[in-house]
Design a protein around this motif. Structure first.
Motif, PDB file in Angstrom:
ATOM      1  N   LYS A 128       0.855  -1.186   0.000  1.00 57.57           N
ATOM      2  CA  LYS A 128       0.000   0.000   0.000  1.00 57.57           C
ATOM      3  C   LYS A 128       0.890   1.234   0.000  1.00 57.57           C
ATOM      4  O   LYS A 128       1.992   1.216   0.526  1.00 57.57           O
ATOM      5  CB  LYS A 128      -0.900   0.015   1.231  1.00 57.57           C
ATOM      6  CG  LYS A 128      -1.864  -1.159   1.271  1.00 57.57           C
ATOM      7  CD  LYS A 128      -2.738  -1.137   2.486  1.00 57.57           C
ATOM      8  CE  LYS A 128      -3.623  -2.376   2.464  1.00 57.57           C
ATOM      9  NZ  LYS A 128      -4.446  -2.475   3.629  1.00 57.57           N
ATOM     10  N   GLU A 129       0.387   2.298  -0.596  1.00 54.79           N
ATOM     11  CA  GLU A 129       1.150   3.536  -0.625  1.00 54.79           C
ATOM     12  C   GLU A 129       0.743   4.396   0.565  1.00 54.79           C
ATOM     13  O   GLU A 129      -0.436   4.663   0.799  1.00 54.79           O
ATOM     14  CB  GLU A 129       0.906   4.292  -1.930  1.00 54.79           C
ATOM     15  CG  GLU A 129       1.876   5.432  -2.095  1.00 54.79           C
ATOM     16  CD  GLU A 129       1.953   5.938  -3.524  1.00 54.79           C
ATOM     17  OE1 GLU A 129       2.129   7.155  -3.676  1.00 54.79           O
ATOM     18  OE2 GLU A 129       1.825   5.121  -4.452  1.00 54.79           O
ATOM     19  N   LYS A 163       5.226   6.538  -0.094  1.00 53.10           N
ATOM     20  CA  LYS A 163       6.128   5.390  -0.058  1.00 53.10           C
ATOM     21  C   LYS A 163       5.307   4.116  -0.155  1.00 53.10           C
ATOM     22  O   LYS A 163       4.206   4.028   0.384  1.00 53.10           O
ATOM     23  CB  LYS A 163       6.931   5.358   1.242  1.00 53.10           C
ATOM     24  CG  LYS A 163       7.864   6.518   1.405  1.00 53.10           C
ATOM     25  CD  LYS A 163       8.625   6.411   2.705  1.00 53.10           C
ATOM     26  CE  LYS A 163       9.546   7.605   2.868  1.00 53.10           C
ATOM     27  NZ  LYS A 163      10.279   7.541   4.131  1.00 53.10           N
ATOM     28  N   LYS A 164       5.866   3.123  -0.856  1.00 50.53           N
ATOM     29  CA  LYS A 164       5.210   1.827  -0.943  1.00 50.53           C
ATOM     30  C   LYS A 164       5.639   0.990   0.250  1.00 50.53           C
ATOM     31  O   LYS A 164       6.841   0.783   0.466  1.00 50.53           O
ATOM     32  CB  LYS A 164       5.576   1.114  -2.248  1.00 50.53           C
ATOM     33  CG  LYS A 164       4.965   1.753  -3.460  1.00 50.53           C
ATOM     34  CD  LYS A 164       5.277   0.969  -4.710  1.00 50.53           C
ATOM     35  CE  LYS A 164       4.629   1.606  -5.917  1.00 50.53           C
ATOM     36  NZ  LYS A 164       4.903   0.843  -7.137  1.00 50.53           N
TER      37      LYS A 164
END
Length: 178
Positions: free
Chosen positions: A155-156, A160-161
């Motif tokens: 998830k972002e 950031k992922k």
């Protein structure tokens, strides 16, 4: 935030004290591969890619990669790769390193070669403790090790992922405890 923060986080997540750390950067890994006569990995399909950094050519099958080829194998990016391919390659190289250490125990820990190996490994262990640890690792049957991945959903968050492990990380904790 650095190795100490990472170690503390791992200890917090797993509930297990991490007594020592080992760091081998890519440059040192390529040197270790050369010192040990190469690393044997299995590449299922040949790799022939043209990218910004040049052409990547790696044959398929069980191949011995010298230091430069280890670097290429670990760092190339294939747009057709699935999410876990890069981490799978890293795991294969670590297993190949353990096999090479095992196959070359007599020479790797000799007074003529070990000082060169030791310069490639950073650790909070000093002197003979590091050598003893590497000797114990050389006894591991790498063929029986089963690489594991942290599974979850990406998830972002704040640009950031992030990987959120399934079951709140309980599966990971169970594997580590086992």
């Amino acid at each position: 935030k650095g190795l100490d923060a990472y170690k503390t986080e791992i200890e917090g997540i797993t509930g297990i004290k991490v007594p020592f750390t080992i760091v081998v950067n890519l440059d040192h890994l390529t040197r270790l591969a050369d010192l040990l006569g190469g690393l044997n990995v299995f590449i299922p399909t040949p790799i022939d890619l043209k990218g910004d950094s040049g052409r990547v050519l790696l044959p398929s099958g069980a191949v011995t990669l010298d230091g430069d080829k280890v670097r290429t194998y670990l760092t190339y990016a294939d747009p057709l790769d699935q999410d876990n391919e890069a981490s799978s390659r890293k795991q294969k190289v670590i297993l190949a390193f353990l096999r090479a250490l095992s196959d070359n125990q007599a020479t790797a820990f000799s007074s003529s070669l070990y000082p060169s190996i030791e310069t490639c490994v950073k650790s909070n262990l000093r002197g003979n403790l590091m050598k003893s640890l590497l000797q114990e690792l050389s006894k591991v049957d790498a063929e029986r090790l089963v690489p594991q991945r942290v599974t979850g959903s990406i998830k972002e968050v704040d640009g950031k992922k992030l990987l959120f492990p399934f079951y709140d990380g309980q599966l990971l904790k169970d594997i580590i405890a086992q």
